[in-house]
Design an enzyme around this catalytic site. Structure first.
Site, short mmCIF file in Angstrom:
data_model
loop_
_atom_site.label_atom_id
_atom_site.label_comp_id
_atom_site.label_asym_id
_atom_site.label_seq_id
_atom_site.Cartn_x
_atom_site.Cartn_y
_atom_site.Cartn_z
N LEU A 45 12.90 -27.36 -14.72
CA LEU A 45 12.33 -28.43 -15.54
C LEU A 45 13.04 -28.67 -16.87
CD1 LEU A 45 8.52 -27.81 -14.85
CD2 LEU A 45 9.97 -29.68 -13.99
N HIS A 63 14.51 -33.97 -6.13
CA HIS A 63 13.42 -34.74 -6.74
C HIS A 63 12.46 -35.22 -5.64
CE1 HIS A 63 11.45 -36.97 -9.92
NE2 HIS A 63 11.27 -37.93 -9.04
N GLU A 89 11.78 -31.65 2.35
CA GLU A 89 12.72 -31.29 1.29
C GLU A 89 13.48 -30.01 1.64
OE1 GLU A 89 12.29 -31.77 -3.37
OE2 GLU A 89 11.05 -30.14 -2.65
N SER A 132 9.70 -22.48 -3.74
CA SER A 132 9.69 -22.61 -2.27
C SER A 132 11.07 -23.07 -1.76
CB SER A 132 8.59 -23.56 -1.79
OG SER A 132 8.88 -24.88 -2.13
C1 GRF Z 1 10.33 -29.73 -5.66
O1 GRF Z 1 9.38 -30.54 -5.07
C2 GRF Z 1 11.45 -30.54 -6.27
O2 GRF Z 1 11.59 -31.79 -5.69
C3 GRF Z 1 11.05 -30.70 -7.70
O3 GRF Z 1 10.35 -29.52 -8.02
C4 GRF Z 1 9.77 -28.98 -6.85
C5 GRF Z 1 10.09 -27.53 -6.81
O4 GRF Z 1 9.34 -26.85 -5.86
N1 GRF Z 1 12.20 -30.94 -8.54
P1 GRF Z 1 9.57 -25.31 -5.60
O5 GRF Z 1 9.47 -24.57 -6.93
O6 GRF Z 1 10.91 -25.15 -4.95
O7 GRF Z 1 8.45 -24.90 -4.69
#
Ligand code: GRF
Length: 196
Positions: free
Chosen positions: A90, A109, A179, A17
Protein backbone atom coordinates in the site's frame (compact mmCIF):
# COMPACT_ATOMS: atom_id res chain seq x y z
CA UNK A 1 13.45 -27.45 -16.11
CA UNK A 2 16.92 -26.52 -17.27
CA UNK A 3 16.74 -22.77 -16.95
CA UNK A 4 17.80 -21.40 -13.57
CA UNK A 5 14.98 -20.05 -11.40
CA UNK A 6 14.22 -16.36 -11.77
CA UNK A 7 14.49 -14.29 -8.61
CA UNK A 8 11.58 -12.34 -7.19
CA UNK A 9 11.16 -9.77 -4.47
CA UNK A 10 7.60 -9.59 -3.15
CA UNK A 11 6.24 -6.55 -1.30
CA UNK A 12 3.14 -6.90 0.88
CA UNK A 13 0.95 -4.98 3.34
CA UNK A 14 -1.94 -7.35 4.00
CA UNK A 15 -3.09 -10.93 4.08
CA UNK A 16 -0.56 -12.08 1.48
CA UNK A 17 -2.82 -14.45 -0.46
CA UNK A 18 -0.98 -13.55 -3.70
CA UNK A 19 2.35 -14.19 -1.98
CA UNK A 20 0.96 -17.58 -0.90
CA UNK A 21 -0.11 -18.27 -4.50
CA UNK A 22 3.45 -17.61 -5.71
CA UNK A 23 4.98 -19.80 -2.98
CA UNK A 24 2.51 -22.55 -3.84
CA UNK A 25 3.19 -22.34 -7.60
CA UNK A 26 6.94 -22.55 -6.97
CA UNK A 27 6.50 -25.53 -4.62
CA UNK A 28 4.41 -27.35 -7.26
CA UNK A 29 6.86 -26.47 -10.04
CA UNK A 30 4.29 -24.43 -11.90
CA UNK A 31 6.64 -21.46 -11.66
CA UNK A 32 10.40 -21.64 -12.06
CA UNK A 33 11.34 -18.94 -9.58
CA UNK A 34 12.75 -18.24 -6.16
CA UNK A 35 11.57 -15.50 -3.82
CA UNK A 36 14.72 -13.93 -2.47
CA UNK A 37 12.99 -11.60 -0.04
CA UNK A 38 9.56 -10.55 1.18
CA UNK A 39 9.27 -6.96 2.32
CA UNK A 40 6.34 -5.53 4.30
CA UNK A 41 5.66 -1.91 5.17
CA UNK A 42 3.68 -2.82 8.31
CA UNK A 43 3.08 -5.75 10.61
CA UNK A 44 0.69 -7.90 8.60
CA UNK A 45 -0.70 -11.41 8.42
CA UNK A 46 1.08 -12.05 5.13
CA UNK A 47 4.48 -12.27 6.84
CA UNK A 48 3.51 -15.74 8.12
CA UNK A 49 3.68 -17.07 4.55
CA UNK A 50 7.27 -15.87 4.31
CA UNK A 51 8.15 -17.39 7.69
CA UNK A 52 6.56 -20.75 6.84
CA UNK A 53 8.49 -20.95 3.56
CA UNK A 54 11.77 -19.80 5.14
CA UNK A 55 11.98 -16.74 2.93
CA UNK A 56 14.07 -13.81 4.23
CA UNK A 57 11.71 -11.12 5.51
CA UNK A 58 12.25 -7.41 6.05
CA UNK A 59 9.87 -4.98 7.74
CA UNK A 60 10.25 -1.36 6.67
CA UNK A 61 7.92 0.85 8.67
CA UNK A 62 5.73 2.98 6.43
CA UNK A 63 5.87 5.76 9.03
CA UNK A 64 9.58 6.35 8.46
CA UNK A 65 10.44 9.76 6.95
CA UNK A 66 10.12 9.37 3.13
CA UNK A 67 13.86 9.56 2.56
CA UNK A 68 14.63 6.88 5.10
CA UNK A 69 11.82 4.69 3.79
CA UNK A 70 13.17 5.01 0.25
CA UNK A 71 16.71 4.31 1.41
CA UNK A 72 15.70 1.20 3.37
CA UNK A 73 13.62 -0.16 0.49
CA UNK A 74 16.38 0.51 -1.98
CA UNK A 75 18.86 -1.26 0.25
CA UNK A 76 16.62 -4.31 0.82
CA UNK A 77 16.19 -5.10 -2.89
CA UNK A 78 19.15 -6.78 -4.51
CA UNK A 79 20.53 -5.86 -7.91
CA UNK A 80 19.98 -9.41 -9.18
CA UNK A 81 16.24 -9.47 -8.62
CA UNK A 82 14.46 -10.18 -11.90
CA UNK A 83 11.07 -8.83 -10.86
CA UNK A 84 9.59 -6.91 -7.95
CA UNK A 85 5.97 -7.84 -7.28
CA UNK A 86 3.75 -5.42 -5.37
CA UNK A 87 1.29 -7.97 -4.02
CA UNK A 88 -1.05 -5.75 -2.04
CA UNK A 89 1.65 -3.23 -1.08
CA UNK A 90 0.00 0.00 0.00
CA UNK A 91 2.94 2.42 0.18
CA UNK A 92 3.94 4.54 -2.78
CA UNK A 93 7.08 3.27 -4.48
CA UNK A 94 9.85 5.91 -4.27
CA UNK A 95 10.89 7.41 -7.60
CA UNK A 96 14.51 6.32 -7.22
CA UNK A 97 13.38 2.69 -7.12
CA UNK A 98 11.27 3.09 -10.26
CA UNK A 99 14.30 4.61 -11.98
CA UNK A 100 16.57 1.81 -10.73
CA UNK A 101 14.28 -1.00 -11.90
CA UNK A 102 12.64 0.10 -15.16
CA UNK A 103 9.93 -2.38 -16.26
CA UNK A 104 10.85 -4.63 -13.37
CA UNK A 105 8.19 -3.56 -10.87
CA UNK A 106 4.66 -4.87 -11.30
CA UNK A 107 1.51 -4.15 -9.32
CA UNK A 108 -1.76 -6.03 -8.87
CA UNK A 109 -5.00 -4.09 -8.77
CA UNK A 110 -8.45 -5.59 -8.13
CA UNK A 111 -10.36 -3.83 -10.92
CA UNK A 112 -10.29 -3.46 -14.66
CA UNK A 113 -7.97 -0.46 -14.85
CA UNK A 114 -8.17 2.34 -15.81
CA UNK A 115 -11.55 2.01 -14.09
CA UNK A 116 -11.59 2.20 -10.30
CA UNK A 117 -7.93 2.97 -9.79
CA UNK A 118 -6.05 5.88 -8.27
CA UNK A 119 -5.63 7.43 -4.85
CA UNK A 120 -7.78 5.82 -2.16
CA UNK A 121 -8.94 3.00 -4.41
CA UNK A 122 -7.83 -0.16 -2.66
CA UNK A 123 -9.33 -3.21 -0.99
CA UNK A 124 -13.08 -3.26 -0.42
CA UNK A 125 -13.44 0.36 -1.54
CA UNK A 126 -12.86 -0.74 -5.12
CA UNK A 127 -15.55 -3.40 -4.98
CA UNK A 128 -18.01 -1.08 -3.21
CA UNK A 129 -17.58 1.46 -6.01
CA UNK A 130 -18.03 -1.18 -8.71
CA UNK A 131 -21.26 -2.45 -7.11
CA UNK A 132 -22.57 1.07 -6.54
CA UNK A 133 -22.02 1.91 -10.21
CA UNK A 134 -24.00 -1.25 -11.19
CA UNK A 135 -21.17 -2.58 -13.32
CA UNK A 136 -21.89 -5.94 -14.90
CA UNK A 137 -18.27 -7.01 -14.87
CA UNK A 138 -15.12 -6.33 -12.95
CA UNK A 139 -11.79 -8.10 -12.65
CA UNK A 140 -8.14 -7.57 -11.93
CA UNK A 141 -5.17 -5.95 -13.62
CA UNK A 142 -1.44 -6.49 -13.55
CA UNK A 143 0.56 -3.46 -14.68
CA UNK A 144 4.04 -2.00 -14.64
CA UNK A 145 4.60 0.63 -11.98
CA UNK A 146 5.27 4.19 -13.06
CA UNK A 147 5.23 7.49 -11.13
CA UNK A 148 1.43 7.61 -10.96
CA UNK A 149 -1.02 5.57 -8.91
CA UNK A 150 -2.34 2.59 -10.91
CA UNK A 151 -1.40 4.33 -14.17
CA UNK A 152 1.44 2.18 -15.54
CA UNK A 153 1.30 0.14 -18.73
CA UNK A 154 -1.17 -2.73 -18.45
CA UNK A 155 0.33 -6.21 -18.85
CA UNK A 156 -2.68 -8.47 -18.30
CA UNK A 157 -6.29 -8.44 -17.14
CA UNK A 158 -8.86 -11.05 -16.15
CA UNK A 159 -12.62 -10.44 -16.07
CA UNK A 160 -15.31 -11.74 -13.75
CA UNK A 161 -19.08 -11.12 -13.78
CA UNK A 162 -20.69 -8.92 -11.13
CA UNK A 163 -23.97 -10.37 -9.86
CA UNK A 164 -26.95 -8.40 -8.52
CA UNK A 165 -26.67 -10.08 -5.13
CA UNK A 166 -22.92 -9.42 -4.82
CA UNK A 167 -21.47 -7.80 -1.73
CA UNK A 168 -17.95 -6.31 -1.74
CA UNK A 169 -16.83 -9.51 0.01
CA UNK A 170 -18.28 -11.96 -2.53
CA UNK A 171 -16.98 -9.91 -5.43
CA UNK A 172 -13.56 -9.67 -3.81
CA UNK A 173 -13.41 -13.46 -3.39
CA UNK A 174 -14.33 -14.06 -7.04
CA UNK A 175 -11.71 -11.58 -8.22
CA UNK A 176 -8.97 -12.88 -5.93
CA UNK A 177 -9.35 -16.39 -7.32
CA UNK A 178 -8.79 -15.03 -10.82
CA UNK A 179 -6.02 -12.76 -9.63
CA UNK A 180 -3.95 -15.64 -8.26
CA UNK A 181 -4.13 -17.47 -11.58
CA UNK A 182 -3.46 -14.36 -13.62
CA UNK A 183 -0.44 -13.59 -11.45
CA UNK A 184 1.20 -17.00 -11.92
CA UNK A 185 0.51 -16.96 -15.65
CA UNK A 186 1.87 -13.42 -15.99
CA UNK A 187 5.00 -14.19 -13.96
CA UNK A 188 5.70 -17.19 -16.18
CA UNK A 189 5.24 -15.08 -19.30
CA UNK A 190 7.47 -12.27 -18.05
CA UNK A 191 10.19 -14.43 -16.51
CA UNK A 192 10.33 -17.27 -19.02
CA UNK A 193 8.83 -15.96 -22.27
CA UNK A 194 10.28 -18.82 -24.33
CA UNK A 195 8.65 -21.45 -22.13
CA UNK A 196 5.09 -20.14 -22.69
C1 GRF B 1 -5.11 -7.79 -4.07
O1 GRF B 1 -6.47 -7.90 -4.30
C2 GRF B 1 -4.48 -6.80 -5.01
O2 GRF B 1 -5.20 -6.62 -6.18
C3 GRF B 1 -4.47 -5.52 -4.23
O3 GRF B 1 -4.32 -5.90 -2.89
C4 GRF B 1 -4.82 -7.20 -2.70
C5 GRF B 1 -3.81 -7.99 -1.95
O4 GRF B 1 -4.32 -9.18 -1.46
N1 GRF B 1 -3.45 -4.62 -4.71
P1 GRF B 1 -3.40 -10.21 -0.70
O5 GRF B 1 -2.70 -9.48 0.44
O6 GRF B 1 -2.43 -10.78 -1.69
O7 GRF B 1 -4.33 -11.25 -0.16
Amino acid sequence: MNTPPATLTVLISGSGSNLAAIINAIAHKRLNARIERVIADRDCAGKQHAFSADIPFTLIDRHLPPNEFAEALNHAISEQTNLIVLAGFLSIIPERLIARFPKKIINLHPSLLPKYGGMGMYGKKVHQAVIKAKEQESGCTIHYVDQGIDTGEIIAQARVPVYLQDTPETLQQRIQKQEHELLIHTLTTLLHPKAV
